[in-house]
Design a protein around this motif. Structure first.
Motif, PDB file in Angstrom:
ATOM      1  N   ASP A 292       0.858  -1.181   0.000  1.00 29.78           N
ATOM      2  CA  ASP A 292       0.000   0.000   0.000  1.00 29.78           C
ATOM      3  C   ASP A 292       0.896   1.234   0.000  1.00 29.78           C
ATOM      4  O   ASP A 292       2.127   1.136  -0.004  1.00 29.78           O
ATOM      5  N   GLU A 293       0.303   2.406  -0.034  1.00 26.45           N
ATOM      6  CA  GLU A 293       1.100   3.642  -0.143  1.00 26.45           C
ATOM      7  C   GLU A 293       2.061   3.804   1.021  1.00 26.45           C
ATOM      8  O   GLU A 293       3.213   4.215   0.837  1.00 26.45           O
TER       9      GLU A 293
ATOM     10  N   TYR B 130       4.916   1.247   0.588  1.00 25.06           N
ATOM     11  CA  TYR B 130       5.747   1.617  -0.553  1.00 25.06           C
ATOM     12  C   TYR B 130       6.639   2.811  -0.206  1.00 25.06           C
ATOM     13  O   TYR B 130       7.830   2.830  -0.539  1.00 25.06           O
TER      14      TYR B 130
END
Length: 221
Positions: free
Chosen positions: A9-10, A13
């Motif tokens: 997910d963001e 990452y």
């Protein structure tokens, strides 16, 4: 430990980049400029560029091939990892896109390492084979029009030395590859190559879920 590849997910990452990305200023500038381009999504991710630099060093590459240049991030990444006498033959058809690449290659001091061939890549690859260049390349990166992926792969396999490495981009195709409802020509071409590579005994294979999916095919002796 995990028995399968985890998703990013963001938040995760961002963490990955924060603890691992070593991106030079010139690469960062090129990536930022390309992000404003109407087709900016064609650029590889920075962690993929770094991974490719590692691959170049691991196999001791000196002579490499690139099919699909765009604005030059991947070729610049590879060129920065090559030794002083290293060489890339880079194939593209767009003077407009590669003009950006040329500018950054020059700024980075690696323009002399990159031989840009502005012509349909199949023609360039066939010309290299006709001139006796078979099994003289250490590494090839394929990231161009998907409909010709099989042709690029077959020619690259002839041009790569035994023990050389081919890297093929976009093999997960933003997830579309796994959706049977999607049947456009590009998606079908990638699917066909993925299936072919799975059973291709000429190479040792690994598909890495980095960026948009990167297949590594090591040419067997």
């Amino acid at each position: 430990m995990s028995k399968r590849t985890i998703g990013l997910d963001e938040q995760l990452y961002s963490y990955l980049l924060s603890v691992s990305l070593r991106e030079s200023e010139i690469l960062q500038k090129l990536r930022q400029e390309t992000a404003t381009h109407p087709q900016g999504t064609m650029q590889i991710s920075p962690e993929q560029g770094q991974f490719m630099r590692l691959l170049i060093q691991l196999i001791g590459a000196k002579k490499t091939l690139e099919v699909g240049v765009f604005t030059g991030y991947s070729s610049l990444s590879v060129a920065l990892a090559l030794p002083a006498d290293g060489k890339i033959i880079a194939c593209d058809v767009s003077e407009e896109f590669t003009a950006i690449a040329r500018r950054y290659w020059q700024q980075a001091g690696v323009a002399d390492k990159i031989d840009l061939r502005l012509a349909p890549a199949l023609e360039t690859l066939d010309e290299l084979l006709a001139k006796g260049q078979a099994e003289t390349f250490d590494f090839a990166f394929i990231d161009a029009d998907k409909e010709n992926y099989d042709g690029y792969y077959e020619r690259s396999l002839q041009l790569i030395r035994p023990g050389g490495l081919i890297a093929i981009d976009n093999v997960l195709w933003s997830g579309r590859i796994a959706d049977p409802q999607i049947q456009d020509e590009s998606t079908q071409a990638i699917r066909a190559l993925n299936q072919k590579l799975r059973d291709d005994e000429r190479v040792t294979l690994s598909l890495i879920p980095i960026g948009d999916g990167l297949t590594l095919a090591l040419k067997r002796h």
